[in-house]
Design a protein around this motif. Sequence first.
Motif, mmCIF file in Angstrom:
data_model
loop_
_atom_site.group_PDB
_atom_site.id
_atom_site.type_symbol
_atom_site.label_atom_id
_atom_site.label_comp_id
_atom_site.label_asym_id
_atom_site.label_seq_id
_atom_site.Cartn_x
_atom_site.Cartn_y
_atom_site.Cartn_z
ATOM 1 N N PRO A 294 -96.835 36.010 4.800
ATOM 2 C CA PRO A 294 -97.352 34.993 5.729
ATOM 3 C C PRO A 294 -98.817 35.211 6.098
ATOM 4 O O PRO A 294 -99.554 34.240 6.300
ATOM 5 C CB PRO A 294 -96.439 35.155 6.956
ATOM 6 N N ALA A 295 -99.247 36.480 6.194
ATOM 7 C CA ALA A 295 -100.630 36.757 6.581
ATOM 8 C C ALA A 295 -101.613 36.315 5.512
ATOM 9 O O ALA A 295 -102.795 36.098 5.802
ATOM 10 C CB ALA A 295 -100.813 38.245 6.866
ATOM 11 N N TYR A 296 -101.154 36.161 4.273
ATOM 12 C CA TYR A 296 -102.041 35.703 3.202
ATOM 13 C C TYR A 296 -102.526 34.276 3.487
ATOM 14 O O TYR A 296 -103.640 33.906 3.097
ATOM 15 C CB TYR A 296 -101.310 35.754 1.859
ATOM 16 N N GLY A 297 -101.693 33.495 4.178
ATOM 17 C CA GLY A 297 -102.104 32.137 4.523
ATOM 18 C C GLY A 297 -102.485 31.984 5.981
ATOM 19 O O GLY A 297 -103.329 31.153 6.327
ATOM 20 N N LEU A 298 -101.850 32.763 6.844
ATOM 21 C CA LEU A 298 -102.125 32.712 8.279
ATOM 22 C C LEU A 298 -102.463 34.119 8.753
ATOM 23 O O LEU A 298 -101.573 34.889 9.114
ATOM 24 C CB LEU A 298 -100.915 32.168 9.050
ATOM 25 N N VAL B 296 -99.168 24.759 16.741
ATOM 26 C CA VAL B 296 -98.191 25.856 16.714
ATOM 27 C C VAL B 296 -97.000 25.552 15.813
ATOM 28 O O VAL B 296 -96.613 26.376 14.978
ATOM 29 C CB VAL B 296 -97.703 26.176 18.146
ATOM 30 N N PHE B 297 -96.401 24.366 15.945
ATOM 31 C CA PHE B 297 -95.171 24.075 15.197
ATOM 32 C C PHE B 297 -95.381 24.104 13.687
ATOM 33 O O PHE B 297 -94.581 24.725 12.967
ATOM 34 C CB PHE B 297 -94.582 22.729 15.619
ATOM 35 N N PRO B 298 -96.436 23.449 13.140
ATOM 36 C CA PRO B 298 -96.655 23.561 11.689
ATOM 37 C C PRO B 298 -96.860 24.998 11.231
ATOM 38 O O PRO B 298 -96.394 25.393 10.159
ATOM 39 C CB PRO B 298 -97.914 22.717 11.456
ATOM 40 N N ARG B 299 -97.537 25.809 12.044
ATOM 41 C CA ARG B 299 -97.733 27.211 11.675
ATOM 42 C C ARG B 299 -96.401 27.955 11.655
ATOM 43 O O ARG B 299 -96.132 28.742 10.743
ATOM 44 C CB ARG B 299 -98.699 27.886 12.646
ATOM 45 N N PRO C 227 -101.067 25.566 7.341
ATOM 46 C CA PRO C 227 -101.856 24.618 8.138
ATOM 47 C C PRO C 227 -103.274 25.144 8.357
ATOM 48 O O PRO C 227 -103.478 26.326 8.651
ATOM 49 C CB PRO C 227 -101.076 24.562 9.464
ATOM 50 N N VAL C 228 -104.226 24.271 8.209
ATOM 51 C CA VAL C 228 -105.639 24.665 8.289
ATOM 52 C C VAL C 228 -106.113 24.578 9.734
ATOM 53 O O VAL C 228 -105.857 23.592 10.438
ATOM 54 C CB VAL C 228 -106.501 23.763 7.393
ATOM 55 N N ALA C 229 -106.808 25.607 10.171
ATOM 56 C CA ALA C 229 -107.364 25.613 11.522
ATOM 57 C C ALA C 229 -108.503 24.613 11.622
ATOM 58 O O ALA C 229 -109.216 24.373 10.637
ATOM 59 C CB ALA C 229 -107.860 27.016 11.873
ATOM 60 N N PRO C 230 -108.692 23.991 12.777
ATOM 61 C CA PRO C 230 -109.798 23.039 12.927
ATOM 62 C C PRO C 230 -111.138 23.744 12.786
ATOM 63 O O PRO C 230 -111.284 24.925 13.100
ATOM 64 C CB PRO C 230 -109.596 22.501 14.353
#
Length: 245
Positions: free
Chosen positions: A127-131, A143-146, A189-192
């Motif tokens: 998970p840390a590879y994407g988030l 939060v929910f998509p993450r 999900p991409v951060a703003p």
Amino acid sequence: MIRNLFAAALFAALAAGLLTAAIQHFRVTPLILHAETFEGEGGHSHAEGTAEHSHDDAAATTEAEPEEWAPQDGFERTAYTTLATVLAAAGFALVIGAVSMFANIPITFANGLLWGAAGFIAFSLAPAYGLAPELPGMPAAEVFPRQLWWAGTALATGGALLLLAKTRASWAIALAVALIVIPHIIGAPVAPDEPSAVPAHLATEFAAVTLGTSAVFWALLGAIFGRLNDLFAARSATTPLGATA
């Protein structure tokens, strides 16, 4: 067997959780407290009159809305963090215990570190590879998509590792690779794209320390779980049927 597994899981979670909480107190918490000093610092420029008006509105809003509760720094914060870490450890221990039972792959001291490595890969590294772990004040997606992406990635990666543990057939290897790769093809999900006052080196250090602490946690949980499982199984084997252990 179920009783022994349950007891081993809880005792292992308590030991691993407390040791990990101690590491977090000295290595992770100081970084979070440092990052919190940057919260509220924006990267926008305003005209003098507009800035004054905005500050007045913000002050009025702050007075009107009650602040969210948060534990006080010091003993209270440490106590809540420790409790949360132990409860999370118990949850993870019960999860891998259930997987062990249904997959018919006992957790022992001999393979405890392998179980720990699998847990680290499935629940932390993949998970840390994407988030990547995020500090307060850093921009983040909803939060929910993450949470949804994290859960899907953990389940897919865990399923792939379990499949490889059960069989080495070519179709299983291909399926395992697909399960590991697909969540990252879909993408987290991409951060703003917003400015952050948190220094890049602090964010990098936090991500590294968090992953390192997670690796220690999973190694401890797997090894202690396996050792206790062996001890409880040996005690049950030497206890006559119907006798009180």
